[in-house]
Write a protein that holds these residues in place. Structure first.
Motif, PDB file in Angstrom:
ATOM      1  N   THR A 258       0.735  -1.068  -0.122  1.00 17.35           N
ATOM      2  CA  THR A 258      -0.191  -0.085  -0.151  1.00 17.35           C
ATOM      3  C   THR A 258       0.847   1.267  -0.106  1.00 17.35           C
ATOM      4  OG1 THR A 258      -1.660  -1.096   1.197  1.00 17.35           O
ATOM      5  CG2 THR A 258      -1.865   1.351   1.276  1.00 17.35           C
ATOM      6  N   TYR A 259       0.603   2.148  -0.988  1.00 13.99           N
ATOM      7  CA  TYR A 259       1.709   3.298  -1.086  1.00 13.99           C
ATOM      8  C   TYR A 259       0.930   4.554  -1.608  1.00 13.99           C
ATOM      9  CZ  TYR A 259       1.461   1.066  -5.576  1.00 13.99           C
ATOM     10  OH  TYR A 259       0.945   0.379  -6.839  1.00 13.99           O
ATOM     11  N   PRO A 260       1.090   5.641  -1.540  1.00 12.96           N
ATOM     12  CA  PRO A 260       0.645   6.913  -2.114  1.00 12.96           C
ATOM     13  C   PRO A 260       1.034   6.941  -3.587  1.00 12.96           C
ATOM     14  CG  PRO A 260       2.253   7.686  -0.646  1.00 12.96           C
ATOM     15  CD  PRO A 260       2.254   6.078  -0.625  1.00 12.96           C
ATOM     16  N   GLY A 261       0.015   7.583  -4.547  1.00  8.08           N
ATOM     17  CA  GLY A 261       0.482   7.777  -5.850  1.00  8.08           C
ATOM     18  C   GLY A 261       1.022   6.662  -6.725  1.00  8.08           C
ATOM     19  N   GLN A 262       2.140   6.593  -7.256  1.00 11.38           N
ATOM     20  CA  GLN A 262       2.647   5.632  -8.064  1.00 11.38           C
ATOM     21  C   GLN A 262       4.026   5.476  -7.849  1.00 11.38           C
ATOM     22  OE1 GLN A 262       1.872   6.580 -11.861  1.00 11.38           O
ATOM     23  NE2 GLN A 262       3.277   7.983 -12.251  1.00 11.38           N
ATOM     24  N   ILE A 263       4.807   4.315  -7.877  1.00 11.85           N
ATOM     25  CA  ILE A 263       6.176   3.905  -7.698  1.00 11.85           C
ATOM     26  C   ILE A 263       6.902   3.667  -9.191  1.00 11.85           C
ATOM     27  CG2 ILE A 263       7.983   2.512  -6.683  1.00 11.85           C
ATOM     28  CD1 ILE A 263       5.982   2.365  -4.315  1.00 11.85           C
ATOM     29  N   LYS A 264       7.904   4.236  -9.384  1.00  5.47           N
ATOM     30  CA  LYS A 264       8.666   4.190 -10.756  1.00  5.47           C
ATOM     31  C   LYS A 264       9.730   2.977 -10.474  1.00  5.47           C
ATOM     32  CE  LYS A 264      11.435   6.307 -14.565  1.00  5.47           C
ATOM     33  NZ  LYS A 264      11.872   7.742 -14.663  1.00  5.47           N
ATOM     34  N   ILE A 265       9.821   1.908 -11.396  1.00  6.16           N
ATOM     35  CA  ILE A 265      10.703   0.676 -11.091  1.00  6.16           C
ATOM     36  C   ILE A 265      11.428   1.231 -12.284  1.00  6.16           C
ATOM     37  CG2 ILE A 265      11.111  -1.672 -11.060  1.00  6.16           C
ATOM     38  CD1 ILE A 265       7.855  -0.093  -9.912  1.00  6.16           C
ATOM     39  N   THR A 266      12.945   1.260 -11.920  1.00  5.39           N
ATOM     40  CA  THR A 266      13.852   1.412 -13.027  1.00  5.39           C
ATOM     41  C   THR A 266      14.980   0.277 -12.805  1.00  5.39           C
ATOM     42  OG1 THR A 266      13.643   3.732 -13.037  1.00  5.39           O
ATOM     43  CG2 THR A 266      15.538   2.924 -13.854  1.00  5.39           C
ATOM     44  N   VAL A 267      15.100  -0.572 -13.806  1.00  8.58           N
ATOM     45  CA  VAL A 267      16.155  -1.666 -13.704  1.00  8.58           C
ATOM     46  C   VAL A 267      17.430  -1.109 -14.402  1.00  8.58           C
ATOM     47  CG1 VAL A 267      16.513  -4.028 -14.458  1.00  8.58           C
ATOM     48  CG2 VAL A 267      14.448  -3.389 -13.580  1.00  8.58           C
ATOM     49  N   ILE A 268      18.671  -1.290 -13.733  1.00 11.29           N
ATOM     50  CA  ILE A 268      19.816  -0.698 -14.490  1.00 11.29           C
ATOM     51  C   ILE A 268      20.619  -2.183 -14.681  1.00 11.29           C
ATOM     52  CG2 ILE A 268      21.746   0.847 -14.106  1.00 11.29           C
ATOM     53  CD1 ILE A 268      20.146   2.448 -12.365  1.00 11.29           C
ATOM     54  N   ARG A 269      20.950  -2.127 -15.912  1.00 10.98           N
ATOM     55  CA  ARG A 269      22.138  -3.246 -16.234  1.00 10.98           C
ATOM     56  C   ARG A 269      23.268  -2.725 -17.176  1.00 10.98           C
ATOM     57  NH1 ARG A 269      22.920  -6.258 -20.800  1.00 10.98           N
ATOM     58  NH2 ARG A 269      23.910  -8.201 -20.586  1.00 10.98           N
ATOM     59  N   GLU A 270      24.209  -2.770 -16.659  1.00  8.74           N
ATOM     60  CA  GLU A 270      25.223  -2.364 -17.281  1.00  8.74           C
ATOM     61  C   GLU A 270      26.548  -3.123 -17.164  1.00  8.74           C
ATOM     62  OE1 GLU A 270      26.837   1.374 -15.501  1.00  8.74           O
ATOM     63  OE2 GLU A 270      27.244   0.352 -13.524  1.00  8.74           O
ATOM     64  N   THR A 271      27.499  -2.917 -18.439  1.00 10.61           N
ATOM     65  CA  THR A 271      28.660  -4.071 -18.567  1.00 10.61           C
ATOM     66  C   THR A 271      29.962  -2.975 -18.580  1.00 10.61           C
ATOM     67  OG1 THR A 271      27.248  -5.336 -19.999  1.00 10.61           O
ATOM     68  CG2 THR A 271      29.739  -5.528 -20.075  1.00 10.61           C
TER      69      THR A 271
END
Length: 520
Positions: free
Chosen positions: A500-513
Protein backbone atom coordinates in the motif's frame (compact mmCIF):
# COMPACT_ATOMS: atom_id res chain seq x y z
CA UNK A 1 -116.29 116.89 -36.29
CA UNK A 2 -113.43 117.99 -34.19
CA UNK A 3 -113.19 114.51 -32.71
CA UNK A 4 -112.89 112.96 -36.17
CA UNK A 5 -110.16 115.33 -37.33
CA UNK A 6 -107.91 114.55 -34.35
CA UNK A 7 -107.44 110.83 -35.05
CA UNK A 8 -106.93 111.47 -38.72
CA UNK A 9 -104.15 113.93 -38.01
CA UNK A 10 -102.51 111.51 -35.61
CA UNK A 11 -102.58 108.77 -38.16
CA UNK A 12 -101.13 111.06 -40.76
CA UNK A 13 -98.36 112.01 -38.41
CA UNK A 14 -97.55 108.39 -37.79
CA UNK A 15 -97.48 107.66 -41.52
CA UNK A 16 -95.22 110.61 -42.13
CA UNK A 17 -92.92 109.52 -39.38
CA UNK A 18 -92.80 106.03 -40.77
CA UNK A 19 -92.08 107.34 -44.25
CA UNK A 20 -89.38 109.58 -42.89
CA UNK A 21 -87.94 106.63 -40.97
CA UNK A 22 -87.94 104.43 -44.05
CA UNK A 23 -86.38 107.20 -46.09
CA UNK A 24 -83.71 107.69 -43.44
CA UNK A 25 -83.00 104.01 -43.31
CA UNK A 26 -82.70 103.86 -47.09
CA UNK A 27 -80.40 106.84 -47.14
CA UNK A 28 -78.33 105.28 -44.32
CA UNK A 29 -78.10 101.96 -46.09
CA UNK A 30 -77.08 103.71 -49.28
CA UNK A 31 -74.41 105.69 -47.45
CA UNK A 32 -73.20 102.53 -45.64
CA UNK A 33 -73.07 100.61 -48.94
CA UNK A 34 -71.13 103.44 -50.57
CA UNK A 35 -68.66 103.56 -47.67
CA UNK A 36 -68.31 99.76 -47.70
CA UNK A 37 -67.66 99.79 -51.42
CA UNK A 38 -64.99 102.45 -51.02
CA UNK A 39 -63.42 100.44 -48.16
CA UNK A 40 -63.37 97.26 -50.25
CA UNK A 41 -61.83 99.07 -53.17
CA UNK A 42 -59.15 100.49 -50.85
CA UNK A 43 -58.37 97.05 -49.40
CA UNK A 44 -58.16 95.56 -52.89
CA UNK A 45 -55.79 98.29 -53.97
CA UNK A 46 -53.59 97.75 -50.91
CA UNK A 47 -53.59 93.97 -51.52
CA UNK A 48 -52.64 94.48 -55.15
CA UNK A 49 -49.83 96.83 -54.12
CA UNK A 50 -48.52 94.37 -51.49
CA UNK A 51 -48.78 91.47 -53.96
CA UNK A 52 -46.79 93.46 -56.48
CA UNK A 53 -44.11 94.13 -53.85
CA UNK A 54 -43.99 90.44 -52.88
CA UNK A 55 -43.83 89.40 -56.53
CA UNK A 56 -40.91 91.74 -57.12
CA UNK A 57 -39.13 90.41 -53.99
CA UNK A 58 -39.64 86.79 -55.07
CA UNK A 59 -38.37 87.61 -58.56
CA UNK A 60 -35.31 89.24 -57.00
CA UNK A 61 -34.70 86.22 -54.69
CA UNK A 62 -35.08 83.85 -57.63
CA UNK A 63 -32.54 85.83 -59.61
CA UNK A 64 -30.12 85.79 -56.66
CA UNK A 65 -30.61 82.01 -56.20
CA UNK A 66 -30.08 81.50 -59.93
CA UNK A 67 -26.87 83.49 -59.81
CA UNK A 68 -25.69 81.50 -56.76
CA UNK A 69 -26.45 78.13 -58.41
CA UNK A 70 -24.79 79.33 -61.59
CA UNK A 71 -21.67 80.31 -59.63
CA UNK A 72 -21.57 76.93 -57.80
CA UNK A 73 -22.12 75.06 -61.06
CA UNK A 74 -19.32 76.99 -62.73
CA UNK A 75 -17.08 76.19 -59.73
CA UNK A 76 -17.88 72.47 -59.97
CA UNK A 77 -17.25 72.50 -63.70
CA UNK A 78 -13.95 74.28 -63.15
CA UNK A 79 -12.93 71.69 -60.51
CA UNK A 80 -13.81 68.86 -62.89
CA UNK A 81 -11.90 70.52 -65.68
CA UNK A 82 -8.88 70.93 -63.37
CA UNK A 83 -9.04 67.26 -62.33
CA UNK A 84 -9.39 66.21 -65.94
CA UNK A 85 -6.41 68.36 -66.85
CA UNK A 86 -4.36 66.83 -63.99
CA UNK A 87 -5.36 63.32 -65.07
CA UNK A 88 -4.38 64.11 -68.64
CA UNK A 89 -1.00 65.40 -67.40
CA UNK A 90 -0.44 62.23 -65.38
CA UNK A 91 -1.42 60.06 -68.33
CA UNK A 92 0.96 61.96 -70.58
CA UNK A 93 3.73 61.55 -68.00
CA UNK A 94 3.00 57.81 -67.71
CA UNK A 95 2.98 57.50 -71.49
CA UNK A 96 6.31 59.27 -71.61
CA UNK A 97 7.73 57.04 -68.83
CA UNK A 98 6.33 53.94 -70.53
CA UNK A 99 7.90 54.95 -73.81
CA UNK A 100 11.22 55.43 -72.09
CA UNK A 101 10.91 52.02 -70.41
CA UNK A 102 10.02 50.38 -73.70
CA UNK A 103 13.05 51.96 -75.32
CA UNK A 104 15.21 50.85 -72.36
CA UNK A 105 13.81 47.31 -72.55
CA UNK A 106 14.45 47.18 -76.28
CA UNK A 107 17.99 48.39 -75.72
CA UNK A 108 18.54 45.77 -73.01
CA UNK A 109 17.09 43.11 -75.24
CA UNK A 110 19.53 44.04 -77.97
CA UNK A 111 22.38 43.97 -75.45
CA UNK A 112 21.17 40.58 -74.16
CA UNK A 113 21.08 39.19 -77.69
CA UNK A 114 24.63 40.37 -78.22
CA UNK A 115 25.75 38.85 -74.90
CA UNK A 116 23.93 35.58 -75.68
CA UNK A 117 25.73 35.33 -78.99
CA UNK A 118 29.07 35.95 -77.28
CA UNK A 119 28.25 33.36 -74.61
CA UNK A 120 27.29 30.78 -77.19
CA UNK A 121 30.56 31.25 -78.97
CA UNK A 122 32.45 31.02 -75.66
CA UNK A 123 30.46 27.90 -74.67
CA UNK A 124 31.45 26.26 -77.92
CA UNK A 125 35.08 27.02 -77.15
CA UNK A 126 34.62 25.66 -73.57
CA UNK A 127 33.03 22.47 -74.88
CA UNK A 128 35.95 21.89 -77.15
CA UNK A 129 38.36 22.52 -74.26
CA UNK A 130 36.40 20.11 -72.04
CA UNK A 131 36.58 17.41 -74.67
CA UNK A 132 40.31 17.91 -74.89
CA UNK A 133 40.63 17.80 -71.07
CA UNK A 134 38.57 14.63 -70.83
CA UNK A 135 40.71 13.01 -73.43
CA UNK A 136 43.88 14.00 -71.55
CA UNK A 137 42.27 12.82 -68.26
CA UNK A 138 41.50 9.41 -69.71
CA UNK A 139 45.04 9.10 -70.98
CA UNK A 140 46.42 9.99 -67.53
CA UNK A 141 44.05 7.55 -65.78
CA UNK A 142 45.12 4.77 -68.11
CA UNK A 143 48.75 5.53 -67.39
CA UNK A 144 48.05 5.56 -63.60
CA UNK A 145 46.19 2.25 -63.81
CA UNK A 146 49.18 0.72 -65.59
CA UNK A 147 51.57 2.15 -62.98
CA UNK A 148 49.44 1.26 -59.85
CA UNK A 149 48.06 -2.03 -61.04
CA UNK A 150 44.49 -0.90 -59.95
CA UNK A 151 41.57 0.24 -61.97
CA UNK A 152 40.06 3.69 -61.39
CA UNK A 153 36.89 2.17 -59.88
CA UNK A 154 38.87 0.11 -57.37
CA UNK A 155 40.96 3.11 -56.38
CA UNK A 156 37.79 5.19 -55.93
CA UNK A 157 36.20 2.55 -53.70
CA UNK A 158 39.33 2.27 -51.54
CA UNK A 159 39.46 6.03 -51.14
CA UNK A 160 35.73 6.26 -50.28
CA UNK A 161 36.01 3.51 -47.65
CA UNK A 162 38.92 5.21 -45.95
CA UNK A 163 37.10 8.56 -46.00
CA UNK A 164 33.94 6.95 -44.60
CA UNK A 165 35.77 5.41 -41.68
CA UNK A 166 37.58 8.66 -40.94
CA UNK A 167 34.34 10.67 -41.14
CA UNK A 168 32.46 8.17 -38.97
CA UNK A 169 35.14 8.28 -36.27
CA UNK A 170 35.20 12.07 -36.30
CA UNK A 171 31.41 12.28 -36.24
CA UNK A 172 31.08 9.89 -33.29
CA UNK A 173 33.67 11.86 -31.35
CA UNK A 174 31.88 15.10 -32.14
CA UNK A 175 28.50 13.66 -31.19
CA UNK A 176 29.82 12.35 -27.88
CA UNK A 177 31.29 15.75 -27.07
CA UNK A 178 27.99 17.48 -27.89
CA UNK A 179 25.98 14.96 -25.86
CA UNK A 180 28.26 15.30 -22.84
CA UNK A 181 28.11 19.06 -23.02
CA UNK A 182 24.30 19.00 -23.48
CA UNK A 183 23.83 16.64 -20.51
CA UNK A 184 25.99 18.81 -18.27
CA UNK A 185 24.19 21.97 -19.35
CA UNK A 186 20.73 20.37 -19.15
CA UNK A 187 21.31 18.96 -15.67
CA UNK A 188 22.65 22.25 -14.42
CA UNK A 189 19.79 24.24 -15.97
CA UNK A 190 17.15 21.78 -14.71
CA UNK A 191 18.53 21.93 -11.18
CA UNK A 192 18.61 25.72 -11.31
CA UNK A 193 15.00 25.97 -12.48
CA UNK A 194 13.70 23.45 -9.91
CA UNK A 195 15.61 25.07 -7.03
CA UNK A 196 14.46 28.56 -7.98
CA UNK A 197 10.88 27.35 -8.35
CA UNK A 198 10.84 25.68 -4.94
CA UNK A 199 12.50 28.67 -3.26
CA UNK A 200 9.97 31.11 -4.72
CA UNK A 201 6.92 29.20 -3.48
CA UNK A 202 6.03 29.17 0.22
CA UNK A 203 3.13 26.77 0.80
CA UNK A 204 1.14 26.08 3.93
CA UNK A 205 0.78 22.55 5.24
CA UNK A 206 -2.66 21.33 6.30
CA UNK A 207 -3.25 18.01 8.07
CA UNK A 208 -6.62 16.28 7.68
CA UNK A 209 -7.91 13.33 9.70
CA UNK A 210 -10.67 10.79 9.25
CA UNK A 211 -12.34 11.91 12.50
CA UNK A 212 -13.42 15.23 13.98
CA UNK A 213 -13.64 15.85 17.72
CA UNK A 214 -16.60 18.03 18.79
CA UNK A 215 -16.03 19.70 22.15
CA UNK A 216 -18.94 20.33 24.53
CA UNK A 217 -19.17 22.36 27.70
CA UNK A 218 -20.45 19.57 29.95
CA UNK A 219 -21.27 15.89 29.81
CA UNK A 220 -24.97 16.65 30.45
CA UNK A 221 -25.33 17.70 26.82
CA UNK A 222 -24.36 14.16 25.71
CA UNK A 223 -27.65 12.84 27.01
CA UNK A 224 -29.62 15.50 25.13
CA UNK A 225 -27.70 14.71 21.95
CA UNK A 226 -28.44 10.97 22.34
CA UNK A 227 -32.10 11.64 23.07
CA UNK A 228 -34.76 9.31 24.36
CA UNK A 229 -33.80 5.76 23.38
CA UNK A 230 -31.14 7.24 21.05
CA UNK A 231 -33.61 8.81 18.61
CA UNK A 232 -31.71 12.10 18.31
CA UNK A 233 -28.35 10.51 17.54
CA UNK A 234 -29.96 8.11 15.05
CA UNK A 235 -31.70 11.02 13.30
CA UNK A 236 -28.43 12.96 13.20
CA UNK A 237 -26.51 9.99 11.79
CA UNK A 238 -29.23 9.32 9.18
CA UNK A 239 -29.34 12.98 8.08
CA UNK A 240 -25.57 13.50 7.84
CA UNK A 241 -24.22 10.02 7.04
CA UNK A 242 -21.60 10.39 9.79
CA UNK A 243 -20.97 7.97 12.63
CA UNK A 244 -21.30 9.80 15.97
CA UNK A 245 -19.31 8.17 18.76
CA UNK A 246 -20.34 9.13 22.30
CA UNK A 247 -18.01 7.39 24.77
CA UNK A 248 -16.43 8.12 28.13
CA UNK A 249 -14.14 10.81 26.72
CA UNK A 250 -14.85 13.88 28.88
CA UNK A 251 -16.47 16.88 27.17
CA UNK A 252 -15.95 15.48 23.67
CA UNK A 253 -17.94 13.69 20.95
CA UNK A 254 -16.18 12.02 18.01
CA UNK A 255 -17.54 12.41 14.45
CA UNK A 256 -16.18 9.65 12.18
CA UNK A 257 -16.47 9.58 8.37
CA UNK A 258 -14.11 9.35 5.41
CA UNK A 259 -15.96 12.20 3.62
CA UNK A 260 -14.71 15.52 5.06
CA UNK A 261 -17.75 17.37 3.68
CA UNK A 262 -20.15 15.18 5.62
CA UNK A 263 -18.01 15.54 8.75
CA UNK A 264 -18.04 19.32 8.44
CA UNK A 265 -21.83 19.37 7.92
CA UNK A 266 -22.29 17.18 11.00
CA UNK A 267 -19.96 19.37 13.09
CA UNK A 268 -21.66 22.64 12.14
CA UNK A 269 -25.15 21.18 12.56
CA UNK A 270 -24.27 19.77 15.98
CA UNK A 271 -22.80 23.12 17.01
CA UNK A 272 -26.01 24.95 16.03
CA UNK A 273 -28.19 22.39 17.79
CA UNK A 274 -26.19 22.61 21.02
CA UNK A 275 -26.17 26.42 20.86
CA UNK A 276 -29.92 26.57 20.17
CA UNK A 277 -30.78 23.98 22.80
CA UNK A 278 -33.72 22.49 20.88
CA UNK A 279 -32.64 18.99 19.93
CA UNK A 280 -35.26 16.71 18.39
CA UNK A 281 -35.50 14.81 15.04
CA UNK A 282 -37.52 17.46 13.20
CA UNK A 283 -35.16 20.23 14.32
CA UNK A 284 -32.14 18.07 13.46
CA UNK A 285 -33.35 17.57 9.86
CA UNK A 286 -34.05 21.30 9.49
CA UNK A 287 -30.61 22.33 10.80
CA UNK A 288 -28.82 19.72 8.66
CA UNK A 289 -30.55 20.99 5.49
CA UNK A 290 -29.61 24.59 6.29
CA UNK A 291 -26.03 23.53 7.02
CA UNK A 292 -25.80 21.66 3.69
CA UNK A 293 -26.85 24.81 1.83
CA UNK A 294 -24.36 26.84 3.87
CA UNK A 295 -21.53 24.41 3.06
CA UNK A 296 -22.47 24.43 -0.63
CA UNK A 297 -22.31 28.25 -0.69
CA UNK A 298 -18.97 28.12 1.13
CA UNK A 299 -17.65 25.60 -1.43
CA UNK A 300 -18.61 27.92 -4.31
CA UNK A 301 -17.11 30.93 -2.53
CA UNK A 302 -13.87 29.02 -1.87
CA UNK A 303 -13.64 28.02 -5.54
CA UNK A 304 -14.23 31.58 -6.73
CA UNK A 305 -11.73 33.02 -4.24
CA UNK A 306 -9.10 30.45 -5.25
CA UNK A 307 -9.53 31.27 -8.95
CA UNK A 308 -9.32 35.01 -8.23
CA UNK A 309 -6.23 34.62 -6.01
CA UNK A 310 -4.40 32.67 -8.72
CA UNK A 311 -5.57 34.98 -11.52
CA UNK A 312 -7.39 32.21 -13.41
CA UNK A 313 -10.46 33.33 -15.36
CA UNK A 314 -13.15 31.72 -17.50
CA UNK A 315 -13.59 28.52 -15.47
CA UNK A 316 -16.87 26.64 -15.82
CA UNK A 317 -19.10 27.02 -12.72
CA UNK A 318 -18.98 23.26 -12.12
CA UNK A 319 -15.17 23.33 -12.18
CA UNK A 320 -15.25 26.20 -9.66
CA UNK A 321 -17.49 24.08 -7.41
CA UNK A 322 -15.11 21.12 -7.67
CA UNK A 323 -12.16 23.38 -6.80
CA UNK A 324 -14.00 24.60 -3.71
CA UNK A 325 -14.77 21.01 -2.76
CA UNK A 326 -11.01 20.29 -2.76
CA UNK A 327 -10.89 22.12 0.57
CA UNK A 328 -12.58 19.10 2.14
CA UNK A 329 -10.44 16.46 0.42
CA UNK A 330 -7.01 15.21 1.46
CA UNK A 331 -4.42 12.79 0.15
CA UNK A 332 -2.23 11.15 2.81
CA UNK A 333 -2.89 14.08 5.13
CA UNK A 334 -2.09 16.74 2.52
CA UNK A 335 -5.01 19.08 1.90
CA UNK A 336 -5.98 18.75 -1.76
CA UNK A 337 -6.78 22.44 -2.31
CA UNK A 338 -3.49 23.61 -0.78
CA UNK A 339 -1.65 20.95 -2.81
CA UNK A 340 -3.33 22.11 -6.04
CA UNK A 341 -2.59 25.78 -5.29
CA UNK A 342 1.04 24.87 -4.59
CA UNK A 343 1.31 22.89 -7.84
CA UNK A 344 -0.29 25.78 -9.76
CA UNK A 345 2.24 28.30 -8.41
CA UNK A 346 5.16 25.92 -8.98
CA UNK A 347 4.03 25.17 -12.55
CA UNK A 348 3.59 28.86 -13.34
CA UNK A 349 7.11 29.74 -12.15
CA UNK A 350 8.71 26.74 -13.85
CA UNK A 351 6.88 27.45 -17.13
CA UNK A 352 8.03 31.07 -17.03
CA UNK A 353 11.63 29.91 -16.49
CA UNK A 354 11.34 27.56 -19.47
CA UNK A 355 9.76 30.16 -21.76
CA UNK A 356 6.33 28.47 -21.80
CA UNK A 357 2.89 29.95 -21.12
CA UNK A 358 2.73 30.49 -17.30
CA UNK A 359 -1.04 31.11 -17.24
CA UNK A 360 -1.74 27.84 -19.04
CA UNK A 361 0.60 25.95 -16.71
CA UNK A 362 -1.00 27.52 -13.63
CA UNK A 363 -4.48 26.54 -14.86
CA UNK A 364 -3.36 22.95 -15.52
CA UNK A 365 -1.65 22.78 -12.12
CA UNK A 366 -4.79 23.89 -10.31
CA UNK A 367 -6.99 21.36 -12.13
CA UNK A 368 -4.55 18.41 -12.22
CA UNK A 369 -6.17 16.56 -9.25
CA UNK A 370 -9.77 17.49 -10.07
CA UNK A 371 -10.50 13.79 -10.61
CA UNK A 372 -10.08 13.10 -6.87
CA UNK A 373 -13.13 15.19 -5.97
CA UNK A 374 -16.14 13.40 -7.62
CA UNK A 375 -17.48 10.27 -5.98
CA UNK A 376 -18.73 8.63 -9.18
CA UNK A 377 -16.68 6.31 -11.42
CA UNK A 378 -14.22 5.30 -8.67
CA UNK A 379 -12.79 2.50 -10.84
CA UNK A 380 -11.09 5.05 -13.13
CA UNK A 381 -7.69 6.53 -12.19
CA UNK A 382 -8.15 10.05 -10.89
CA UNK A 383 -5.96 11.49 -13.68
CA UNK A 384 -8.13 9.95 -16.43
CA UNK A 385 -11.32 11.00 -14.63
CA UNK A 386 -9.99 14.56 -14.24
CA UNK A 387 -9.09 14.68 -17.94
CA UNK A 388 -12.64 13.61 -18.88
CA UNK A 389 -14.12 16.25 -16.57
CA UNK A 390 -11.91 18.96 -18.11
CA UNK A 391 -12.89 17.85 -21.62
CA UNK A 392 -16.56 17.89 -20.62
CA UNK A 393 -16.33 21.53 -19.51
CA UNK A 394 -14.47 22.67 -22.66
CA UNK A 395 -10.95 23.13 -21.29
CA UNK A 396 -8.11 23.43 -23.81
CA UNK A 397 -6.51 20.21 -25.13
CA UNK A 398 -3.13 21.17 -23.57
CA UNK A 399 -4.70 21.37 -20.11
CA UNK A 400 -6.65 18.11 -20.56
CA UNK A 401 -3.48 16.30 -21.64
CA UNK A 402 -1.52 17.68 -18.67
CA UNK A 403 -4.25 16.47 -16.28
CA UNK A 404 -4.43 13.00 -17.81
CA UNK A 405 -0.66 12.51 -18.15
CA UNK A 406 0.60 13.72 -14.76
CA UNK A 407 0.76 10.07 -13.61
CA UNK A 408 1.69 8.68 -17.07
CA UNK A 409 -1.79 7.18 -17.67
CA UNK A 410 -1.80 8.84 -21.10
CA UNK A 411 0.94 9.96 -23.47
CA UNK A 412 2.26 13.49 -23.03
CA UNK A 413 1.66 15.61 -26.12
CA UNK A 414 2.56 19.08 -24.82
CA UNK A 415 5.41 20.63 -22.85
CA UNK A 416 2.99 21.71 -20.12
CA UNK A 417 2.33 18.05 -19.14
CA UNK A 418 5.86 17.23 -17.83
CA UNK A 419 5.96 20.57 -16.01
CA UNK A 420 2.76 19.72 -14.12
CA UNK A 421 4.03 16.19 -13.42
CA UNK A 422 7.30 17.49 -11.97
CA UNK A 423 5.55 20.12 -9.85
CA UNK A 424 3.10 17.51 -8.53
CA UNK A 425 6.04 15.31 -7.51
CA UNK A 426 7.78 18.28 -5.86
CA UNK A 427 4.68 19.17 -3.84
CA UNK A 428 3.94 15.58 -2.80
CA UNK A 429 7.50 14.50 -2.03
CA UNK A 430 8.49 17.64 -0.11
CA UNK A 431 9.24 16.80 3.56
CA UNK A 432 6.24 17.63 5.73
CA UNK A 433 3.80 17.88 2.85
CA UNK A 434 2.18 14.51 3.43
CA UNK A 435 1.75 13.09 6.89
CA UNK A 436 3.20 9.66 7.38
CA UNK A 437 4.62 8.22 10.57
CA UNK A 438 8.41 7.99 10.34
CA UNK A 439 8.53 4.37 11.46
CA UNK A 440 5.94 3.25 8.94
CA UNK A 441 7.63 5.34 6.26
CA UNK A 442 11.04 3.68 6.90
CA UNK A 443 9.38 0.27 7.13
CA UNK A 444 7.66 0.79 3.78
CA UNK A 445 10.91 1.76 2.08
CA UNK A 446 12.73 -1.26 3.52
CA UNK A 447 9.92 -3.55 2.36
CA UNK A 448 10.14 -1.98 -1.06
CA UNK A 449 13.87 -2.63 -1.35
CA UNK A 450 13.71 -6.17 0.12
CA UNK A 451 10.86 -7.12 -2.22
CA UNK A 452 13.02 -6.36 -5.27
CA UNK A 453 16.05 -8.13 -3.78
CA UNK A 454 14.16 -11.43 -3.80
CA UNK A 455 14.47 -11.73 -7.60
CA UNK A 456 17.49 -13.64 -9.00
CA UNK A 457 20.18 -11.52 -10.61
CA UNK A 458 19.41 -8.42 -8.48
CA UNK A 459 22.52 -7.12 -6.71
CA UNK A 460 21.40 -3.80 -5.18
CA UNK A 461 18.16 -1.85 -4.71
CA UNK A 462 17.63 1.81 -3.80
CA UNK A 463 14.32 3.47 -2.87
CA UNK A 464 14.63 7.17 -3.73
CA UNK A 465 12.41 10.28 -4.03
CA UNK A 466 10.53 9.51 -0.80
CA UNK A 467 9.67 6.04 -2.06
CA UNK A 468 8.31 7.21 -5.42
CA UNK A 469 11.08 5.49 -7.41
CA UNK A 470 12.82 2.14 -6.96
CA UNK A 471 16.12 1.61 -8.74
CA UNK A 472 17.16 -2.01 -9.20
CA UNK A 473 20.74 -2.84 -10.20
CA UNK A 474 21.22 -6.27 -11.78
CA UNK A 475 24.27 -8.24 -12.80
CA UNK A 476 25.02 -8.02 -16.50
CA UNK A 477 26.18 -11.64 -16.66
CA UNK A 478 22.96 -12.95 -15.03
CA UNK A 479 20.26 -10.76 -16.59
CA UNK A 480 20.02 -9.86 -20.28
CA UNK A 481 18.49 -6.69 -21.73
CA UNK A 482 15.28 -8.53 -22.56
CA UNK A 483 15.12 -10.08 -19.08
CA UNK A 484 15.61 -6.62 -17.53
CA UNK A 485 12.43 -5.35 -19.13
CA UNK A 486 10.48 -8.37 -17.88
CA UNK A 487 12.00 -8.00 -14.40
CA UNK A 488 10.84 -4.38 -14.19
CA UNK A 489 7.30 -5.44 -15.12
CA UNK A 490 7.26 -8.31 -12.57
CA UNK A 491 8.50 -6.11 -9.72
CA UNK A 492 5.90 -3.44 -10.54
CA UNK A 493 3.11 -6.03 -10.50
CA UNK A 494 4.25 -7.52 -7.20
CA UNK A 495 4.50 -4.10 -5.52
CA UNK A 496 1.04 -3.20 -6.84
CA UNK A 497 -0.50 -6.41 -5.46
CA UNK A 498 1.28 -6.67 -2.11
CA UNK A 499 1.97 -3.12 -0.89
CA UNK A 500 0.00 0.00 0.00
CA UNK A 501 1.55 3.30 -1.07
CA UNK A 502 0.55 6.84 -2.11
CA UNK A 503 0.55 7.81 -5.78
CA UNK A 504 2.67 5.59 -7.97
CA UNK A 505 6.16 4.04 -7.84
CA UNK A 506 8.55 4.04 -10.79
CA UNK A 507 10.69 0.89 -11.14
CA UNK A 508 13.97 1.37 -13.01
CA UNK A 509 16.11 -1.70 -13.74
CA UNK A 510 19.75 -0.79 -14.45
CA UNK A 511 22.01 -3.22 -16.28
CA UNK A 512 25.46 -2.13 -17.35
CA UNK A 513 28.57 -3.84 -18.68
CA UNK A 514 31.99 -2.53 -17.75
CA UNK A 515 35.34 -3.44 -19.28
CA UNK A 516 38.26 -2.42 -17.03
CA UNK A 517 41.95 -2.62 -17.93
CA UNK A 518 45.05 -1.07 -16.45
CA UNK A 519 47.97 0.46 -18.34
CA UNK A 520 51.24 -0.41 -16.57
Amino acid sequence: MTLLIAPVSSLLTIILCAAALVTGIGIGLLAWHTALKNRSRKIINEAETEAEVIRKEKILQAKERFLQLKTEHEKVINDKNNRIAQSENRIRQKELTLSQKIEEAQRRKNDADTIRKNLNSQLDIIDKKNEELEKLHRQQVEKLEVICGLSAEEARENLMESLKEEAKTGAMSYINEILDEAKMTANKEAKRIIIQTIQRVAAENAIENAVTVFHIDSDEIKGRIIGREGRNIRALEAATGVEIIVDDTPEAIVLSAFDPVRREIARLALHQLVTDGRIHPARIEEIVEKTKKQIEEEILETGKRTAIDLGIHGLHPELIRLIGKMKYRSSYGQNLLMHSREVANLASIMAAELGLNPKLAKRAGLLHDIGKVPDDEPELPHAILGMKIAEKYKEKPEICNAIGAHHDETEMTTLIAPVVQVCDAISGARPGARREVVESYIKRLKELESLALQYPGVTKTYAIQAGRELRVIVGAEKVSDKDAEGLSFDIARKIQNEMTYPGQIKITVIRETRAVNYAK
